[in-house]
Motif scaffolding. Structure first.
Motif, PDB file in Angstrom:
ATOM      1  N   GLU A 150     -56.085  51.511   6.151  1.00 15.34           N
ATOM      2  CA  GLU A 150     -56.595  50.328   6.847  1.00 15.34           C
ATOM      3  C   GLU A 150     -55.594  49.178   6.764  1.00 15.34           C
ATOM      4  O   GLU A 150     -55.447  48.390   7.688  1.00 15.34           O
ATOM      5  CB  GLU A 150     -57.897  49.928   6.160  1.00 15.34           C
ATOM      6  CG  GLU A 150     -58.849  49.151   6.992  1.00 15.34           C
ATOM      7  CD  GLU A 150     -60.217  49.074   6.292  1.00 15.34           C
ATOM      8  OE1 GLU A 150     -61.215  49.213   7.001  1.00 15.34           O
ATOM      9  OE2 GLU A 150     -60.273  48.881   5.062  1.00 15.34           O
ATOM     10  N   SER A 151     -54.872  49.101   5.605  1.00 15.97           N
ATOM     11  CA  SER A 151     -53.948  47.980   5.405  1.00 15.97           C
ATOM     12  C   SER A 151     -52.554  48.262   5.968  1.00 15.97           C
ATOM     13  O   SER A 151     -51.624  47.499   5.739  1.00 15.97           O
ATOM     14  CB  SER A 151     -53.854  47.662   3.916  1.00 15.97           C
ATOM     15  OG  SER A 151     -53.375  48.803   3.236  1.00 15.97           O
ATOM     16  N   GLY A 152     -52.386  49.387   6.659  1.00 18.07           N
ATOM     17  CA  GLY A 152     -51.100  49.663   7.318  1.00 18.07           C
ATOM     18  C   GLY A 152     -50.136  50.500   6.504  1.00 18.07           C
ATOM     19  O   GLY A 152     -48.996  50.726   6.906  1.00 18.07           O
ATOM     20  N   LYS A 153     -50.556  50.983   5.350  1.00 22.13           N
ATOM     21  CA  LYS A 153     -49.687  51.834   4.530  1.00 22.13           C
ATOM     22  C   LYS A 153     -49.702  53.277   5.063  1.00 22.13           C
ATOM     23  O   LYS A 153     -50.673  53.684   5.702  1.00 22.13           O
ATOM     24  CB  LYS A 153     -50.237  51.794   3.098  1.00 22.13           C
ATOM     25  CG  LYS A 153     -49.218  52.082   2.054  1.00 22.13           C
ATOM     26  CD  LYS A 153     -49.743  51.799   0.667  1.00 22.13           C
ATOM     27  CE  LYS A 153     -48.779  52.515  -0.266  1.00 22.13           C
ATOM     28  NZ  LYS A 153     -48.979  52.362  -1.614  1.00 22.13           N
ATOM     29  N   GLU A 154     -48.650  54.023   4.776  1.00 21.04           N
ATOM     30  CA  GLU A 154     -48.580  55.427   5.227  1.00 21.04           C
ATOM     31  C   GLU A 154     -48.396  56.360   4.040  1.00 21.04           C
ATOM     32  O   GLU A 154     -47.644  56.035   3.109  1.00 21.04           O
ATOM     33  CB  GLU A 154     -47.341  55.625   6.100  1.00 21.04           C
ATOM     34  CG  GLU A 154     -47.511  55.240   7.520  1.00 21.04           C
ATOM     35  CD  GLU A 154     -46.222  55.529   8.312  1.00 21.04           C
ATOM     36  OE1 GLU A 154     -46.197  55.095   9.456  1.00 21.04           O
ATOM     37  OE2 GLU A 154     -45.273  56.179   7.797  1.00 21.04           O
ATOM     38  N   TYR A 155     -49.038  57.494   4.076  1.00 17.85           N
ATOM     39  CA  TYR A 155     -48.796  58.550   3.086  1.00 17.85           C
ATOM     40  C   TYR A 155     -48.366  59.792   3.837  1.00 17.85           C
ATOM     41  O   TYR A 155     -49.062  60.254   4.734  1.00 17.85           O
ATOM     42  CB  TYR A 155     -50.069  58.846   2.286  1.00 17.85           C
ATOM     43  CG  TYR A 155     -50.462  57.720   1.365  1.00 17.85           C
ATOM     44  CD1 TYR A 155     -49.908  57.617   0.090  1.00 17.85           C
ATOM     45  CD2 TYR A 155     -51.378  56.750   1.778  1.00 17.85           C
ATOM     46  CE1 TYR A 155     -50.255  56.572  -0.760  1.00 17.85           C
ATOM     47  CE2 TYR A 155     -51.723  55.708   0.933  1.00 17.85           C
ATOM     48  CZ  TYR A 155     -51.163  55.632  -0.332  1.00 17.85           C
ATOM     49  OH  TYR A 155     -51.500  54.592  -1.166  1.00 17.85           O
ATOM     50  N   ARG A 156     -47.188  60.344   3.454  1.00 20.14           N
ATOM     51  CA  ARG A 156     -46.681  61.557   4.100  1.00 20.14           C
ATOM     52  C   ARG A 156     -46.833  62.738   3.165  1.00 20.14           C
ATOM     53  O   ARG A 156     -46.642  62.597   1.950  1.00 20.14           O
ATOM     54  CB  ARG A 156     -45.191  61.394   4.443  1.00 20.14           C
ATOM     55  CG  ARG A 156     -44.972  60.424   5.550  1.00 20.14           C
ATOM     56  CD  ARG A 156     -43.506  60.155   5.862  1.00 20.14           C
ATOM     57  NE  ARG A 156     -43.490  59.188   6.956  1.00 20.14           N
ATOM     58  CZ  ARG A 156     -43.510  59.525   8.238  1.00 20.14           C
ATOM     59  NH1 ARG A 156     -43.483  60.800   8.589  1.00 20.14           N
ATOM     60  NH2 ARG A 156     -43.523  58.601   9.178  1.00 20.14           N
TER      61      ARG A 156
END
Ligand SMILES: Cc1cc2nc3c(=O)[nH]c(=O)nc-3n(C[C@H](O)[C@H](O)[C@H](O)COP(=O)(O)OP(=O)(O)OC[C@H]3O[C@@H](n4cnc5c(N)ncnc54)[C@H](O)[C@@H]3O)c2cc1C
Length: 409
Positions: A150-156
């Motif tokens: 929601e806060s714009g972070k990404e997990y790959r």
């Protein structure tokens, strides 16, 4: 040369299912990133019951000693009639039970179980834990998955497991079947210090008072310091989510026809927490390429067999095995995992509904229940539980068939 184990699996949800999955993967040398939306990794709620099938999984996960130190091992599973007060059935959990199922039956505080899982994850360099991050979308890209918060972070990661519970966001991406079914049953739960439990009811047993459209459960927790009380009744009230404060007026109305000990026990509680019970019908396909579901996200069930958390732990062990067997081909591994699990978890979902009806029976159905259960021997009772508590062939690559009854929960 890169190894498939270099890339983490992203796990959405740090409840009992998500942490078990991280640990099961860790035991196979597979890294994971657990993403939890709550500000910290923590369980609320009260007691849960653990059958021998779950202890079999604790052994695989190396958790047996830590769980044993915190659990209560009850002497019996007891069902009483909440109108007459008479005992309906009693299943001893001593030597014969342990001999039959190899592992014990236990009662544990949900927070203690979660803490044991969390501590094991925190000890491992292979498990990364991030709280206060809510996953809102997932992209399945050519080289893996990308989960966005929601806060714009990404997990790959190489793959993603949705262990995000009953109201799963990931399920809507994979299955898209909308909201779960509201069962029309409400649970009120409370935990009391043992000193506040009337002395004559401080039994080291899992006790279920079965009533007409109601039941009450009590059992000791945390090596006997606490007592867990769970009152369930049919109601049309509906509030999305769980763990709000429960209004005792409706509770007392619904239990008005029960015997004096039940009403006395209910009166001991000033502050109840309320859950609106929900489930879904079983499905057999809960994976899409490199994304799968686990625990309540995959197969939410009513609590009447006391197996939701247990099923999520079994899922985790099965899933990690299938990932290794597929040598990192996650899409194939997830297909094999759901194939191995759907009949077992579906059976528990269906039988939990049946047991809800059974515990709340009235009239002839109640008479029949009491007659059938009271005429059963301990051996008959254990034979009826074997499908649930016995060794699971599907955890060693097979599936089970639908059959008979477990203990009251
Ligand atoms: C009254 C009651 C009694 C029960 N008794 C028993 C029992 O005796 N024995 C038993 O085995 N089971 C029992 N259960 C069932 C058991 O509690 C559940 O099956 C189990 O907790 C499911 O675990 P889970 O990890 O799949 O889901 P959850 O515990 O719901 O965990 C999901 C996690 O995902 C997080 N999350 C959700 N969405 C996101 C997102 N978008 N991004 C990041 N994080 C997210 C949530 O914050 C949560 O921490 C009971 C349930 C109830 C209601």
């Amino acid at each position: 040369m890169p190894d498939w184990k270099d890339q983490p699996v992203v796990i959405v949800g740090g409840g009992i299912g998500g942490l078990s999955a991280a640990l099961a993967l860790e035991r196979k040398g597979i890294p994971s990133q657990v993403v939890e939306q709550a500000p910290e990794f923590k369980e609320i709620g009260a007691g849960i019951q653990l059958g021998p099938n779950v202890f079999r999984m604790f052994e695989v996960l190396g958790l047996t000693a830590a769980i044993n130190a915190l659990a209560v091992f009850p002497n019996n599973l007891i069902m009483l009639d909440s109108v007459t007060g008479e005992e309906v059935t009693r299943i001893p959990l001593g030597d014969a039970f342990r001999k039959r199922f190899t592992y014990p039956y236990a009662l544990i505080h949900r927070a203690d179980l979660h803490r044991v899982l969390l501590a094991a994850c925190q000890k491992s360099p292979l498990v990364r834990l991030d709280a206060a991050q809510k996953i809102v979308t997932v992209d399945d890209a050519a080289d893996g998955i990308v989960a966005h918060t929601e806060s714009g972070k990404e997990y790959r990661g190489a793959a993603l497991i949705g262990a995000d519970g009953l109201w799963s966001t990931i399920r809507q991406m994979v299955v898209g079947d909308g909201k779960p079914n509201v069962a029309g049953h409400i649970t009120y739960r409370a935990v009391l210090p043992t000193s506040e439990m009337p002395e004559q009811w401080r039994w080291r047993d899992m006790v279920l008072w079965a009533g007409e459209k109601v039941h009450l459960v009590h059992y000791p927790l945390r090596t006997g310091e606490l007592f867990n009380l769970v009152a369930v009744f049919h109601s049309n009230r509906y509030e999305e989510g769980w763990d709000s404060y429960g209004d005792p007026t409706e509770l007392h109305e619904r239990f008005a026809k029960t015997c004096e000990p039940v009403r006395t026990l209910l009166n001991k509680i000033e502050s109840w927490r309320m859950w609106v019970l929900c489930d879904r019908p079983p499905i057999k396909d809960w994976s899409k390429d490199r994304i799968t579901l686990l625990g309540d996200a995959a197969h939410p069930m009513l609590q009447y067999l006391a197996q939701g958390a247990g099923m999520s732990i079994e899922d985790s062990v099965c899933l990690a095995d299938r990932v290794v067997a597929a040598n990192g081909d996650y899409a194939a591994a997830f297909r094999a995992y759901q194939q191995a699990r759907y009949l077992r978890t579906g059976r528990v979902q269906i039988m939990a509904r049946v047991y809800g009806e059974f515990y709340h029976a009235a009239g002839v159905a109640k008479e029949l229940r009491n007659m059938m259960l009271s005429s059963r021997s301990a051996e008959d009772a254990m034979a009826g539980m074997a499908w649930l508590y016995g060794e699971q062939k599907e955890l060693t690559r097979s599936t089970a068939a639908i059959g008979s009854r477990p203990a009251p929960a």
